[in-house]
Scaffold this motif. Structure first.
Motif, PDB file in Angstrom:
ATOM      1  N   ARG A 144       0.811  -1.220   0.000  1.00 47.37           N
ATOM      2  CA  ARG A 144       0.000   0.000   0.000  1.00 47.37           C
ATOM      3  C   ARG A 144       0.844   1.269   0.000  1.00 47.37           C
ATOM      4  O   ARG A 144       0.300   2.369  -0.078  1.00 47.37           O
ATOM      5  CB  ARG A 144      -0.937   0.006   1.218  1.00 47.37           C
ATOM      6  CG  ARG A 144      -1.998  -1.088   1.185  1.00 47.37           C
ATOM      7  CD  ARG A 144      -3.066  -0.881   2.239  1.00 47.37           C
ATOM      8  NE  ARG A 144      -2.521  -0.925   3.592  1.00 47.37           N
ATOM      9  CZ  ARG A 144      -2.451   0.136   4.396  1.00 47.37           C
ATOM     10  NH1 ARG A 144      -2.868   1.315   3.977  1.00 47.37           N
ATOM     11  NH2 ARG A 144      -1.954   0.012   5.612  1.00 47.37           N
ATOM     12  N   TYR A 145       2.156   1.128   0.094  1.00 48.27           N
ATOM     13  CA  TYR A 145       3.017   2.323   0.109  1.00 48.27           C
ATOM     14  C   TYR A 145       3.010   2.967  -1.275  1.00 48.27           C
ATOM     15  O   TYR A 145       3.209   2.298  -2.292  1.00 48.27           O
ATOM     16  CB  TYR A 145       4.447   1.952   0.502  1.00 48.27           C
ATOM     17  CG  TYR A 145       5.373   3.148   0.541  1.00 48.27           C
ATOM     18  CD1 TYR A 145       5.365   4.013   1.623  1.00 48.27           C
ATOM     19  CD2 TYR A 145       6.235   3.422  -0.517  1.00 48.27           C
ATOM     20  CE1 TYR A 145       6.196   5.119   1.665  1.00 48.27           C
ATOM     21  CE2 TYR A 145       7.076   4.526  -0.488  1.00 48.27           C
ATOM     22  CZ  TYR A 145       7.050   5.368   0.610  1.00 48.27           C
ATOM     23  OH  TYR A 145       7.886   6.466   0.641  1.00 48.27           O
ATOM     24  N   ILE A 146       2.769   4.261  -1.306  1.00 46.28           N
ATOM     25  CA  ILE A 146       2.770   5.026  -2.560  1.00 46.28           C
ATOM     26  C   ILE A 146       4.039   5.876  -2.591  1.00 46.28           C
ATOM     27  O   ILE A 146       4.225   6.741  -1.732  1.00 46.28           O
ATOM     28  CB  ILE A 146       1.527   5.921  -2.665  1.00 46.28           C
ATOM     29  CG1 ILE A 146       0.256   5.063  -2.649  1.00 46.28           C
ATOM     30  CG2 ILE A 146       1.582   6.774  -3.933  1.00 46.28           C
ATOM     31  CD1 ILE A 146      -1.028   5.872  -2.623  1.00 46.28           C
ATOM     32  N   ALA A 147       4.905   5.624  -3.563  1.00 48.31           N
ATOM     33  CA  ALA A 147       6.160   6.372  -3.658  1.00 48.31           C
ATOM     34  C   ALA A 147       5.874   7.802  -4.100  1.00 48.31           C
ATOM     35  O   ALA A 147       5.331   8.017  -5.186  1.00 48.31           O
ATOM     36  CB  ALA A 147       7.099   5.692  -4.647  1.00 48.31           C
ATOM     37  N   PRO A 148       6.207   8.798  -3.286  1.00 46.69           N
ATOM     38  CA  PRO A 148       5.936  10.191  -3.659  1.00 46.69           C
ATOM     39  C   PRO A 148       6.944  10.696  -4.688  1.00 46.69           C
ATOM     40  O   PRO A 148       8.057  10.167  -4.797  1.00 46.69           O
ATOM     41  CB  PRO A 148       6.093  10.939  -2.330  1.00 46.69           C
ATOM     42  CG  PRO A 148       7.077  10.108  -1.567  1.00 46.69           C
ATOM     43  CD  PRO A 148       6.826   8.679  -1.962  1.00 46.69           C
ATOM     44  N   PRO A 149       6.577  11.714  -5.461  1.00 46.45           N
ATOM     45  CA  PRO A 149       7.543  12.281  -6.409  1.00 46.45           C
ATOM     46  C   PRO A 149       8.700  12.945  -5.680  1.00 46.45           C
ATOM     47  O   PRO A 149       8.589  13.304  -4.502  1.00 46.45           O
ATOM     48  CB  PRO A 149       6.707  13.303  -7.187  1.00 46.45           C
ATOM     49  CG  PRO A 149       5.591  13.659  -6.274  1.00 46.45           C
ATOM     50  CD  PRO A 149       5.280  12.410  -5.494  1.00 46.45           C
ATOM     51  N   VAL A 150       9.791  13.094  -6.386  1.00 42.83           N
ATOM     52  CA  VAL A 150      10.986  13.720  -5.826  1.00 42.83           C
ATOM     53  C   VAL A 150      10.959  15.209  -6.136  1.00 42.83           C
ATOM     54  O   VAL A 150      10.694  15.617  -7.271  1.00 42.83           O
ATOM     55  CB  VAL A 150      12.252  13.067  -6.430  1.00 42.83           C
ATOM     56  CG1 VAL A 150      13.500  13.802  -5.976  1.00 42.83           C
ATOM     57  CG2 VAL A 150      12.334  11.604  -6.032  1.00 42.83           C
ATOM     58  N   LYS A 151      11.207  16.030  -5.121  1.00 43.99           N
ATOM     59  CA  LYS A 151      11.256  17.476  -5.334  1.00 43.99           C
ATOM     60  C   LYS A 151      12.567  17.843  -6.029  1.00 43.99           C
ATOM     61  O   LYS A 151      13.649  17.463  -5.577  1.00 43.99           O
ATOM     62  CB  LYS A 151      11.152  18.222  -3.996  1.00 43.99           C
ATOM     63  CG  LYS A 151      11.142  19.742  -4.144  1.00 43.99           C
ATOM     64  CD  LYS A 151      11.326  20.429  -2.800  1.00 43.99           C
ATOM     65  CE  LYS A 151      10.158  20.180  -1.881  1.00 43.99           C
ATOM     66  NZ  LYS A 151      10.320  20.944  -0.602  1.00 43.99           N
TER      67      LYS A 151
END
Length: 441
Positions: A90-97
């Protein structure tokens, strides 16, 4: 050959992180052709706490703006929730700033800033994959590996050239390496050793996470996670297959002379005793890299005549590798030896950074400035303080003194820091003198 190791790995006793890593390494060493099926099994709450401990906490926050201070307020619960999402998928990888930092000469380098949770989870995955791949990586690879360093790569290069008595050296540069890694090939390389669905799923999410810039998310088709903890490991896995193994198993047996590869991440050089061998490899390298989506810089890839000067050939070419210019010089015993000095570009950049720091902090107390400058100077010596480089270290030392004196002199309209007064100040606040930290002779 593929073996399913679930029963073998499930039988491992639970223990601390180091013990588990040692057991993974031992299994990987004993079974070099096995694809591991349950590596994520080893990642538990103790493992997550250790991953958090190893994660840098003073960096900029990612897209969620969560800092380490905020995350630590309920650290155990946060890590347990992160672990549960990772294991359940269920982990959603967030975008990289994406941010840009000055690179010198008016240029900027893009960097990626992951979220703190992403850093922790990536560190946990790196901790489980590193002992596995360390059994596969070859001796020629030095970058981003446990107990290996730039200075070991430099020492290996020095010994290789001296052992050959001079060489033909192939200096190679890969265009935008981390941004052009072919993800399809990377997944294929990973599956040679990893069959764990949990790990492969999270790696796929990181590769597809995208980059956040100017209020929008951009999804890239190629490359490794920018600024990610996993990127250096992926880099080594990719070049291990594309370059290291190919050179060792396919290229070297076909050469008529000696050859040696020294690689640090995506920076590498190849030494040859035979010019014809060097030309053959130079010709085939672009085809080899092109097969895996990589491109070489035509202008920066060149063959260097780095043979020892003798007879009518009084001078040899020079080359830059890992921040140092390498050249032939005479030792105290009047013998030709390979010597190194700080590359001009690196020396100029190091002085510029201190100059800018002195400008910004010129109104701080002298003691505070001195303490910070001592740390910076010690750090410079810690990297560039190698045998034969004393002249460049002295140049750096003198330039730092000039920079500090200049901006102390501009603390007020009345210039009150002439050289005689500044020299007296140095008696109370002396800057560290140049010294050799790494001796390679």
């Amino acid at each position: 050959m593929e073996l399913l190791l679930r029963n073998t790995e499930d039988a491992l006793e639970s223990g601390n992180v180091y013990t588990k890593q040692q057991r993974i390494a031992e299994l990987a060493r004993l079974m070099p052709n096995v694809r591991f099926t349950s590596l994520a099994y080893h990642i538990d709450i103790e493992w997550m706490h250790e991953a958090y401990r190893r994660t840098r906490k003073n960096g900029a926050a990612g897209v969620d703006d969560v800092t380490a201070e905020e995350y630590e307020r309920d650290l155990d619960e946060n890590l347990r929730f992160l672990l549960e999402r990772f294991k359940s998928g269920r982990y959603i990888a967030p975008p990289v700033k994406r941010k840009y930092i000055p690179k010198g000469e008016g240029r900027f380098r893009p960097i990626g800033i992951p979220t703190l949770e992403d850093k922790i989870l990536q560190r946990a995955v790196v901790m489980v994959l590193t002992p596995l791949y360390e059994q596969d990586f070859l001796e020629c690879s030095y970058g981003f590996r446990p107990e290996r360093s730039v200075h070991q790569a430099l020492e290996s290069l020095w010994k290789g050239v001296m052992r050959m008595g001079g060489c033909w050296l192939l200096e190679v540069d890969i265009k935008s390496y981390f941004d052009t890694v072919n993800r399809k090939h990377l997944r294929e390389f990973l599956r040679k050793r990893v069959r764990d669905g949990v790990l492969l799923r999270i790696i796929g999410k990181w590769l597809k996470a995208g980059v956040f810039e100017d209020g929008a998310i951009h999804y890239l088709k190629e490359g490794t996670p920018q600024g990610g903890v996993v990127s250096p490991l992926f880099s080594n896995i990719y070049l291990h297959e594309v370059l290291d193994v190919w050179f060792e198993e396919e290229v070297k047996p076909r050469l008529s002379g000696q050859a040696e590869l020294i690689r640090f991440a995506d920076d590498y050089v190849i030494l040859f005793t035979n010019k014809r061998d060097a030309l053959r490899v130079q010709e085939v390298l672009p085809k080899r890299f092109g097969k895996y989506g990589l491109t070489l810089h035509d202008e920066k890839t060149r063959l260097v005549d780095f043979r020892r000067p003798s007879g009518s050939r009084r001078h040899s070419e020079t080359f830059v590798f890992l921040g140092f210019t390498h050249y032939w010089g005479k030792s105290k015993r009047n013998n030709w030896v390979v010597q190194r000095k700080t590359a001009q570009k690196k020396l100029k950049e190091a002085v510029r950074k201190v100059y800018e720091w002195c400008k910004v902090h010129r109104h701080d107390s002298v003691k505070k400035q001195w303490q910070a400058l001592c740390r910076k100077v010690h750090g410079h010596y810690g990297f560039y303080g190698i045998t034969f480089n004393m002249r460049s270290l002295n140049r750096y030392y003198e330039q730092i003194k000039r920079a500090w004196r200049k901006w102390l002199n501009r603390r007020s309209r009345n210039k009150d820091m002439p050289w005689d007064r500044f020299n007296r100040l140095l008696e109370s606040y002396p800057l560290p003198r140049p010294r050799i930290v790494h001796s390679f002779v």
